[in-house]
Design a protein around this motif. Sequence first.
Motif, PDB file in Angstrom:
ATOM      1  N   LEU A   1      16.095   4.838   5.054  1.00 29.12           N
ATOM      2  CA  LEU A   1      16.729   5.987   4.411  1.00 29.12           C
ATOM      3  C   LEU A   1      18.126   5.590   3.942  1.00 29.12           C
ATOM      4  CD1 LEU A   1      16.925   8.922   3.595  1.00 29.12           C
ATOM      5  CD2 LEU A   1      17.393   9.521   5.988  1.00 29.12           C
ATOM      6  N   CYS A   2      18.248   5.285   2.658  1.00 31.39           N
ATOM      7  CA  CYS A   2      19.509   4.780   2.110  1.00 31.39           C
ATOM      8  C   CYS A   2      20.578   5.860   2.012  1.00 31.39           C
ATOM      9  CB  CYS A   2      19.270   4.185   0.730  1.00 31.39           C
ATOM     10  SG  CYS A   2      18.017   2.894   0.669  1.00 31.39           S
TER      11      CYS A   2
ATOM     12  N   PHE B   1      15.138   6.762  -0.382  1.00 31.57           N
ATOM     13  CA  PHE B   1      14.569   5.904   0.648  1.00 31.57           C
ATOM     14  C   PHE B   1      13.786   4.764   0.021  1.00 31.57           C
ATOM     15  CE2 PHE B   1      11.352   9.051  -0.310  1.00 31.57           C
ATOM     16  CZ  PHE B   1      10.135   8.420  -0.151  1.00 31.57           C
ATOM     17  N   ARG B   2      13.491   3.776   0.853  1.00 36.95           N
ATOM     18  CA  ARG B   2      12.730   2.605   0.402  1.00 36.95           C
ATOM     19  C   ARG B   2      11.772   2.175   1.497  1.00 36.95           C
ATOM     20  NH1 ARG B   2      16.126  -0.698  -3.789  1.00 36.95           N
ATOM     21  NH2 ARG B   2      17.584   0.919  -4.459  1.00 36.95           N
TER      22      ARG B   2
ATOM     23  N   ALA C   1       0.818  -1.210   0.000  1.00 36.63           N
ATOM     24  CA  ALA C   1       0.000   0.000   0.000  1.00 36.63           C
ATOM     25  C   ALA C   1       0.856   1.266   0.000  1.00 36.63           C
ATOM     26  CB  ALA C   1      -0.931   0.002   1.206  1.00 36.63           C
ATOM     27  N   ALA C   2       2.071   1.176   0.554  1.00 35.57           N
ATOM     28  CA  ALA C   2       2.975   2.327   0.549  1.00 35.57           C
ATOM     29  C   ALA C   2       3.613   2.538  -0.818  1.00 35.57           C
ATOM     30  CB  ALA C   2       4.063   2.139   1.605  1.00 35.57           C
ATOM     31  N   LEU C   3       3.705   1.474  -1.593  1.00 35.11           N
ATOM     32  CA  LEU C   3       4.383   1.538  -2.884  1.00 35.11           C
ATOM     33  C   LEU C   3       3.442   1.818  -4.056  1.00 35.11           C
ATOM     34  CD1 LEU C   3       6.747  -1.529  -2.420  1.00 35.11           C
ATOM     35  CD2 LEU C   3       7.468   0.856  -2.586  1.00 35.11           C
TER      36      LEU C   3
ATOM     37  N   ARG D   1      12.806   5.187  -3.951  1.00 35.84           N
ATOM     38  CA  ARG D   1      11.929   6.349  -3.875  1.00 35.84           C
ATOM     39  C   ARG D   1      12.793   7.540  -3.471  1.00 35.84           C
ATOM     40  NH1 ARG D   1       9.380   3.100  -6.162  1.00 35.84           N
ATOM     41  NH2 ARG D   1       7.209   2.440  -5.841  1.00 35.84           N
ATOM     42  N   PHE D   2      12.409   8.748  -3.897  1.00 31.60           N
ATOM     43  CA  PHE D   2      13.260   9.906  -3.681  1.00 31.60           C
ATOM     44  C   PHE D   2      12.466  11.148  -3.308  1.00 31.60           C
ATOM     45  CE2 PHE D   2      15.179   7.138  -6.836  1.00 31.60           C
ATOM     46  CZ  PHE D   2      16.479   6.994  -6.389  1.00 31.60           C
TER      47      PHE D   2
END
Length: 199
Positions: free
Chosen positions: A134-135, A114-115, A13-15, A93-94
């Motif tokens: 947070l990559c 982030f992912r 659902a977040a993606l 994601r950015f």
Amino acid sequence: QTAMNPHVATLRAALFLENGADKDVTKGIAAPFLSYGKKGCDLSIAFRHKLSKRECEWAFGLTKRDMEAVYEQSGYGWDDEDKLRELSEDGARFLVVHDASDGGNNALVGFAHFRFTLQADPVDQLLGEPTLYLCDIHLEPKFRRRGLGKHLVTLLELIGRRERMMHLAIPVQLDDDETTTWIEHALKGCAAVVAAVVA
């Protein structure tokens, strides 16, 4: 039919939207969170599920300049191809920050990569808990020490809560004292869910 694990459902659902399209997780967030006007800045923040070629090349260059030596010193090692692949993977994601005051040139100022993922807890359960990971977070030098990084993490915390993430994790390379200090001091009080993990 087997019911979907609720943590996996939360992650999906977040993606994605119900129609399978990539979800803009900043949609509906109050406008002040998507701009930054403190300490002489006039910046806008945009969500990206994929960077443009220009943005990707710039983000890679900024990350390499900031982190190559840190990766090498940690023993993890730096690899151009690995980092470029990370920046272009489907799950990335950015948040991309632009300078709104540069006469329409829309200069790139900083970004957070982030992912949304499932991260196992310390007891090594097979199914992890929903985590905003947070990559990378990098800013052009002239925009550092102005509170922008903390603002981006606050925005990510808001996104994480809206998307029902249970953790916000920030990886830290061994002996990366600068990042550790930033987490401990600049982010102090920002988010109880922020946790440093060693990569």
